[in-house]
Enzyme design. Structure first.
Site, PDB file in Angstrom:
ATOM      1  N   THR A  72       0.830  -1.211   0.000  1.00 16.07           N
ATOM      2  CA  THR A  72       0.000   0.000   0.000  1.00 16.07           C
ATOM      3  C   THR A  72       0.861   1.256   0.000  1.00 16.07           C
ATOM      4  O   THR A  72       0.629   2.181  -0.778  1.00 16.07           O
ATOM      5  CB  THR A  72      -0.958  -0.013   1.215  1.00 16.07           C
ATOM      6  OG1 THR A  72      -1.897  -1.084   1.028  1.00 16.07           O
ATOM      7  CG2 THR A  72      -1.703   1.290   1.346  1.00 16.07           C
ATOM      8  N   SER A 199       5.237  -6.468  -2.000  1.00 17.02           N
ATOM      9  CA  SER A 199       4.937  -6.597  -0.570  1.00 17.02           C
ATOM     10  C   SER A 199       5.571  -7.869  -0.014  1.00 17.02           C
ATOM     11  O   SER A 199       5.603  -8.897  -0.697  1.00 17.02           O
ATOM     12  CB  SER A 199       3.417  -6.635  -0.395  1.00 17.02           C
ATOM     13  OG  SER A 199       3.094  -7.122   0.883  1.00 17.02           O
ATOM     14  N   CYS A 325     -20.903  -8.077   1.428  1.00 18.94           N
ATOM     15  CA  CYS A 325     -20.739  -8.310   2.861  1.00 18.94           C
ATOM     16  C   CYS A 325     -19.273  -8.429   3.241  1.00 18.94           C
ATOM     17  O   CYS A 325     -18.860  -7.993   4.298  1.00 18.94           O
ATOM     18  CB  CYS A 325     -21.434  -9.595   3.258  1.00 18.94           C
ATOM     19  SG  CYS A 325     -23.198  -9.384   3.369  1.00 18.94           S
TER      20      CYS A 325
END
Lengths: 385, 126
Positions: A72, A199, A325
């Site tokens: 990120t 990452s 969800c």
């Protein structure tokens, strides 16, 4: 109960070799790499050697490697850093509709600052067309950011071709390679990229460490300001243990990539074929061939993804989903919607991502378990057959 | 993230199915949003004697559907109308905050089924 971890695209366990390499840097070799004394020099040497290892593994020069806190931060630095440093040249950025949120939301944050973003579409398999990138190009385009391989559906983008489009126009090209290193050959020269994010924890390294490759000559502003570490490009005391772990993880991942990918692809194909054969009304999401070796992702019609995940979890199987969800919003995954899947189908998404420790028995266990779960949920569904 | 009661109703949902000669049926939600509940009731002498559901949705959607069918059985129409989404969530020992709005529709389905029942009765007597 049998436990089967099939969520390697979310994170992976740290390999014992990686952990062993890291441990001394928490304890006896705890020095700050910026200190002049022997404790500091020990840490500095470890950081330098790690940088060499990472650079070699990716075909880069050590001076082109910036250590960050993860994928990120690397994406944020690449996009905002290039945008801010090149504002005089232009304010247009091209990215795709299926990027990770770290790229997508970085671009959106730049819109607030007056930059203009073009999100190129993808086809039904999640592929970006280099021609679409070419047509999106404007005289004021300063950056193109297209991921190497998609985290949700595993589709591998034609990075080399897009890189050519960028190079012809003299525009910087960034790729988020968080999902691909270790799974695919990743060499910055062969790919032709100017910036590349990576990452640690996706390739059996630790969490909290990542890397950004920045080609020599690329103008970029730092994202973190402070003590001048990483040659002034990323301030903050070096995460020495993390850096050492990242280097070890990348070294092993690149060394073993071919065999690892072959093994995973065999298991993946067994899983995909088994699911498609055993369960009706299922869609394979992503490209049928150009996909990450460990990625098996589907949408099951008439059922909802979280219900599938909960049932799988009760049987010891860990997967993930792009349903609303599970995405924490009211919308299902932007990737599935960008690929043209209707909302109600996208809600039935399931992603299973294989890794080092998975076996044929694991795949068989999923194939024995999943059909019953889908059948039971469909019997409960008002749309069931 | 889910309470034990939610997981119990999710793994062993009560009253799943259709009632072929139902006196009222209510459907709420939207497949685009990822939640659809269909609830059918059987009414005798002003009391709900049976309730069954079919639900497309997440764990919370299924558990609330199951719970409302349990809560409503034996209740008069007037009592049933007093069951709220909030009461269903409370009977399940609560729901995660992000589920309280999107997946907590079971009482709405019940109220719609009752409305349907009343309209049918009106049509009969008209």
């Amino acid at each position: 109960m049998r436990r089967v971890y099939l969520d390697h695209a979310a994170t992976t366990p740290v390999r014992p070799e990686v952990l062993d390499a890291m441990v001394p840097f928490f304890t006896e070799k705890f020095g700050n790499a910026s200190s002049i004394h022997s404790f500091g020099r020990e840490a500095r040497t470890a950081v330098d050697e790690s940088r060499d290892v990472v650079a070699r593994a990716l075909g880069a020069d050590p001076a082109e490697i910036i250590f960050t806190s993860g994928g990120t931060e690397s994406d944020n630095t690449a996009i905002k850093g290039v945008a801010l440093a090149n504002r005089k040249k232009g304010n247009h950025i091209i990215t795709s509709a299926v990027e990770h949120h770290a790229v997508m939301d970085s671009c959106k944050s730049l819109e607030q600052l007056g930059f203009e973003i073009t999100f190129v579409p993808v086809d039904g398999t999640g592929m970006v067309s280099p021609d679409d990138v070419r047509s999106a190009m404007r005289p004021d385009t300063i950056l193109i950011s297209i991921m190497h391989a998609n985290n949700e559906v595993g589709t591998i983008q034609p990075i080399e071709e897009i890189a050519k489009v960028a190079r012809e126009a003299g525009v910087y090209f960034h790729t988020d390679a968080v999902q691909s290193v270790g799974n695919l050959p990743v060499n910055v020269e062969q790919l032709g990229v100017d910036l590349l994010s990576l990452s640690g924890h996706k390739l059996y390294g630790p969490k909290g460490i990542g890397m950004l490759y920045v080609r020599k000559g690329v103008k970029i502003s730092p994202y973190m300001h402070g003590g001048g570490q990483e040659r002034g490009r990323r301030a903050g005391t070096e995460n020495v243990a993390g850096i050492v772990g990242l280097a070890k993880a990348i070294e092993l991942a690149v060394e073993e990539q071919g065999e690892y990918a072959r093994r995973l692809a065999r298991l993946r194909d067994m899983l995909i074929r088994g699911v498609m054969d055993r369960i009706p009304d299922v869609v394979l999401t992503g490209h049928p061939e150009r996909r990450l070796p460990g990625n098996a992702s589907f949408c099951f019609k008439f059922v909802e993804g979280e219900s599938i995940l909960l049932n799988l979890d009760l049987q010891g199987i860990a997967g993930s989903s792009g349903s609303a969800c599970t995405s924490g919003s009211l919308e299902p995954s932007h990737v599935l919607l960008a690929m043209g899947l209707p909302h109600e189908v996208a809600h039935g998404s399931l992603r299973l991502t294989l890794g080092r420790d998975n076996t044929e028995e694991d795949v068989q266990y999923v194939l024995d378990t999943l059909p019953g779960i889908i059948e039971r949920l469909r019997a409960m569904s008002p749309f069931g057959r | 993230m889910y309470s034990q009661k939610v997981m119990d109703h999710f793994t062993n949902p009560r009253n799943v199915g259709d009632i072929p000669d139902a006196d009222g049926v209510g459907t709420v939600g939207n497949p685009i949003c990822g939640d659809v509940m269909k609830l059918a009731i059987k009414v005798r002498g002003g009391r709900i004697v049976d309730a069954k559901f079919k639900t497309f949705g997440c764990g919370a959607a299924i558990a609330t559907s199951s719970m409302v069918t349990e809560m409503v059985k034996g209740k008069t129409i007037e009592e049933a109308l007093k069951i709220s989404n909030k009461a269903v969530a409370e009977a399940l020992d609560g729901l995660p905050a992000n589920k309280l709005h999107c997946s907590n529709l079971a009482a709405d389905a019940l109220h719609k089924a009752i409305e349907d029942y009343r309209q049918r009765k009106q049509a009969e007597s008209a």
